[in-house]
Design an enzyme around this catalytic site. Structure first.
Site, PDB file in Angstrom:
ATOM      1  N   GLY A 148      12.473  31.386   7.686  1.00  8.66           N
ATOM      2  CA  GLY A 148      13.327  31.717   8.812  1.00  8.66           C
ATOM      3  C   GLY A 148      14.103  30.505   9.281  1.00  8.66           C
ATOM      4  N   CYS A 149      15.158  30.765  10.050  1.00  4.81           N
ATOM      5  CA  CYS A 149      16.060  29.685  10.445  1.00  4.81           C
ATOM      6  C   CYS A 149      15.360  28.702  11.382  1.00  4.81           C
ATOM      7  CB  CYS A 149      17.324  30.263  11.066  1.00  4.81           C
ATOM      8  SG  CYS A 149      17.054  31.441  12.401  1.00  4.81           S
ATOM      9  N   TYR A 150      14.773  29.206  12.475  1.00  9.17           N
ATOM     10  CA  TYR A 150      14.027  28.307  13.364  1.00  9.17           C
ATOM     11  C   TYR A 150      12.891  27.640  12.596  1.00  9.17           C
ATOM     12  CZ  TYR A 150      15.961  30.049  17.843  1.00  9.17           C
ATOM     13  OH  TYR A 150      16.760  30.356  18.920  1.00  9.17           O
TER      14      TYR A 150
END
Lengths: 345, 345, 345, 345
Positions: A148-150
């Protein structure tokens, strides 16, 4: 030259994959699917791709995914796990940009994603696609779970701390800030320009799905100390399109040269750039690029370490890292097709 | 003190009406309706109104509209015309912020709005609520059709030209630019932050519904010369929340002191401000206020007159003008409750 | 492989040149100058270039410009004309991104730029660097005057009309809209975020320097009809970083298939994309790319033709077009190093 | 009706004071000074004030400050301390929006502000103008030091925690986010639209001047436990004009009903609004208003308390709080002239 397919191409990770893959010299985009827009020319929906991507969206049921060497899932959570087995059986390899295979603990996954996992037998095989941790395993993987991005930004910020023993591992705080594209191309009122512009807020303060992903992945690091990790993660919505800044706080327990710790950890990494002391990275310095830039601070020489990490959520946080994983899986140079310089200003 | 009701209060004109009416000393907000959010406290949906608006949204079928002195329709087109008669019969007066009663030519209306008009018998009675043109008639009206946002700015920019004979009346060009709130609080992909931010485009170039409204209203001016009006109108979407700038071009046929023409036309108008020569009005100078500011230019002393008009599309272009009309209808001072100074920066 | 130098590299056209040239396979960036920041590493000022551009800014007096094959001037107006002769004499060729050599009529230039021209003997030799008009002459040029950003968009929108005889040539209107980066990297209050954000305005309504550039260049077209050109040009400031949209209005005098006229005129052009009928180009569809996209409209089948043209003001409107000109001058494929796909969203 | 003067009126706090004071029924704006713009009409610089503020900027040396009942300093740090004594001696009272009198510890002040304090004899007398803490003393004050913008939000978020004993007082973390107007109306490159837009970064990570202000003020609370306060404060720049969100993290040591703790502490406060459990306040919910809205969270029922506080940095964080203080000093109702509802959207 390999043939690739994209399942679910009308979202932001889909169009970003297209931007990158269309410029990749070793890739032919064989097919891209869309349930709702089958038949529409890709370049009619995304005119930025006119003259560069000439195919149309295909109905998922009719797409020649079995003929692909690599299939990207840029779908909502829940799609990849239903289709992965058939595609793998046909001999293709998969980079899944959704969350379906990011967690090894099926019970935790089902708790957070609120459905029964459709392919539990593949969970163990899936390799978590953070090259800075799992490069060797990614090279041999059939199925890569793209982070995921975070999760990417926070883990890169925490890696050197978790792999060493200088700070408290149980009280990490990650204050995350993301541009609005991180929420996807969904017609929701709270994502409207008139709602998100000239505005700032936290969201999912009660708990965000990237929290278990970060904790499980860090906890399972081969080099990890084995100490239990505690993390408070609060994401915020920034009125910008692209970019994530993670501000990570850690309590120092023993003295160390933290700048040097980070520089050594990421030496040679093509896409992690440890900035000189005193730097304050800007998200725009990575806009459109696959770089993650990190700075290490110790405010007022106190007991709190502050690590700042920026990335483009759609590139290193999604499509760029997916292509990086594909490059590793197929033996291409790791930076091929994803070495664009950030667009500044 | 009058009692007012708002039909359709969950959109941007609805919440803006609430902001203005909650600060109006002569008004009690009796009811506000919402089909989808009945029962929800207004201040839960719009926390900016906490402590100021304590009522909940009411189901339209149960709302005590008949007990109101004035009912505002902040609904999509097509609602007001179905309900107006019953409300008027009950003795309330109406300010309709939708387009239902803006055109006198029913055939033209039905062509542009693509439905049969539900209350043709009320069309003639409805007064077009542009106070700078129809102030006297508004005072006595039961049913006021509040002008469209572009229509307000473009008409105010054109009024002095149409009421005189110095420029060609058949070749007006209005290049309109609007903030995104003008499109309403609708969950549409093209209005998402990630679509509209850092972006600029024209839309509805083939024809926009405010075009017939502008032309018909100007054509029917009592003071008009009777010459036929021709207008090309191209709207554009600006990556900002509020504000309209209309850039109007006219071909000069006879010499005149245009600055003076505008200053005289709008002398004494509380909400039209003709700027000094050389000014270039900014939308933010009217953000949150009911002012329209106008500047008159003649680039390089040529044959083309350029008139710039700015307004806040949600205030003078919608809710503010609606309250201005209510003030006129009920004998309150025209500026009461709508004399806020713009929020700058 | 050629050696290039950049004079004045700390502005937005400078950093954009660096982004493009650092990715160009046939170019070595030998030197980049800055009066105020000599000695500073380029990547310290622009961290987006870390790992890609390793040189420091050099004092202009000490820069090895004479060793370059091609020198770009990304300087304020007035610098290139003072230094051009010496550089040409040393055997280098020049692409001047400033306005110094854009006008052939020296008197007009001096009127608008308010200084005496320092190199009048070079004016005749300089080739106006709009490849769509002057491709052949650019190939042989020593000194190319790179067009202004608005001038590029407006001319590309007008070319097919000026080269034919279907519309009135004396009453063109160009309503221009530009992102804020067009004003440069200058510390001025009116360019601050808090001034320009959530705001919209016209500027330079009295007259903009790109006006004479557009008119002279169009008037001197080899294929031009010879009819005198009249243009009203009003620029506006859009709260976005990059992008220009020119909305051009023309009065139709004779019937024609305007869509076809545009498609034929730009057939084969690598960087002009005529969109299908009904399209409304967005600036973001060219963000970071060298494309100009054009759409042709005839609102409500009336007498006014509306042409919409978008470009990235820093690419096709400045640095990208400069590299395109360099490619032509040195015999490289015209698209080399400037074929990036736009970054969307 | 009192007479007020504003020293330094061309910045953002100056124009915001004008917006509020021009709408305050008990105030006459007698004079406003500007060194650089003396003689300019206020409404020429800020057209939003046309028709509402008719005076011109006055040279500071000639301004009739001695005739004022209340003088506001909206000046850079260092000005108020030089002029305060003369103004107080003349019988006027002062609200200083700069930092000159915010700290009691002169040595700390001089360390952070890097000049010798010019009026040390007034430091003890100055009352720190946070009404939620010092209401009674403000009423009698001659000289009020208006708190900093971050300092207001962070203190309001921390007050109930510091006045009680449920969390660790030595390890507070405040992750601050501010709109760009907080940096003032200064012509600096890093504040340009093209630098700050579509971008996000931390700044002053090494130490920000509001840090000692927050710590000293909280440490000196009458109700404080006396325990030593430790705070890590990292500010960030948000691409929006107005607004601050402070995300405050505290380690829970003893169980408590924190929601109730906050509700009780701020019961009756006109400008502090404790939101219902689960709320995530948005900055726009206070845009243009004097409210501070606070939400209390305990993510995943863990050991970390998260408090979110939003305010408009130019209102409750500056000019609005200054007027609130003036109201208290002169016996007006506390909310008079500052009860505007936020402008949403």
């Amino acid at each position: 030259m390999i043939k690739v397919g994209i399942v679910g191409g009308t979202g932001y990770t889909g169009v970003e994959l297209l931007r990158l893959l269309a410029q990749h010299p070793d890739v032919e985009i064989l097919t891209i699917t869309s349930r709702g827009d089958a038949g529409t020319k890709v370049a009619d929906m995304f005119p930025s791709l006119r003259g560069r991507v000439d195919i149309s969206f295909t109905d998922p049921a009719k797409a020649p995914l079995a003929q692909c060497d690599c299939v990207f899932f840029a779908t909502p959570n829940g799609v990849a796990m239903s289709q992965a087995k058939a595609i793998l059986d046909a001999g293709a390899r998969i980079v899944d940009l959704s969350a379906d295979f990011r967690l090894k603990d099926r019970a935790v996954w089902e708790k957070w994603y609120k459905v029964t996992h459709a392919a539990p037998e593949l969970i163990a095989e899936a390799v978590y696609g953070l090259p800075e941790v799992n490069r060797a395993r990614i090279k041999g993987a059939r199925l890569v779970a793209n982070p995921g991005c975070y999760a990417t930004a926070v883990q890169l910020a925490l890696l050197p701390l978790v792999e060493s023993d200088f700070v408290d591992h149980r009280s990490f705080i990650a204050d995350g800030k993301s541009g609005v594209s991180g929420a996807g191309r969904k017609a929701e009122v709270n994502l409207l320009f008139s709602e998100a512009s000239d505005n700032f807020k936290a969201y999912a303060v009660h708990g965000h799905r990237h929290h278990p992903e970060i904790v499980e992945s860090l906890q399972s690091l081969e080099n990890a100390s084995g100490r239990k990790i505690g993390l408070t993660f609060v994401p915020h919505l920034v009125p910008m399109v692209r970019g994530i800044l993670a501000t990570v706080y850690a309590r120092i327990e023993r003295e160390a040269d933290f700048q040097s710790l980070y520089e050594k950890r990421f030496a040679g990494e093509p896409f992690v750039d440890v900035l000189p002391p005193g730097s304050q990275p800007e998200t725009r310095s990575v806009r459109g690029s696959n770089q993650c830039r990190i700075a290490v601070h110790r405010p007022m020489d106190g007991d709190t370490l502050v690590v700042l990490a920026v990335e483009d959520n759609l590139v290193k946080g999604a499509a760029g890292q997916a292509v990086q994983n594909m490059n590793l899986m197929f033996g291409f140079p790791e930076s091929r097709g994803i070495d664009q310089i950030a667009v500044v200003p």
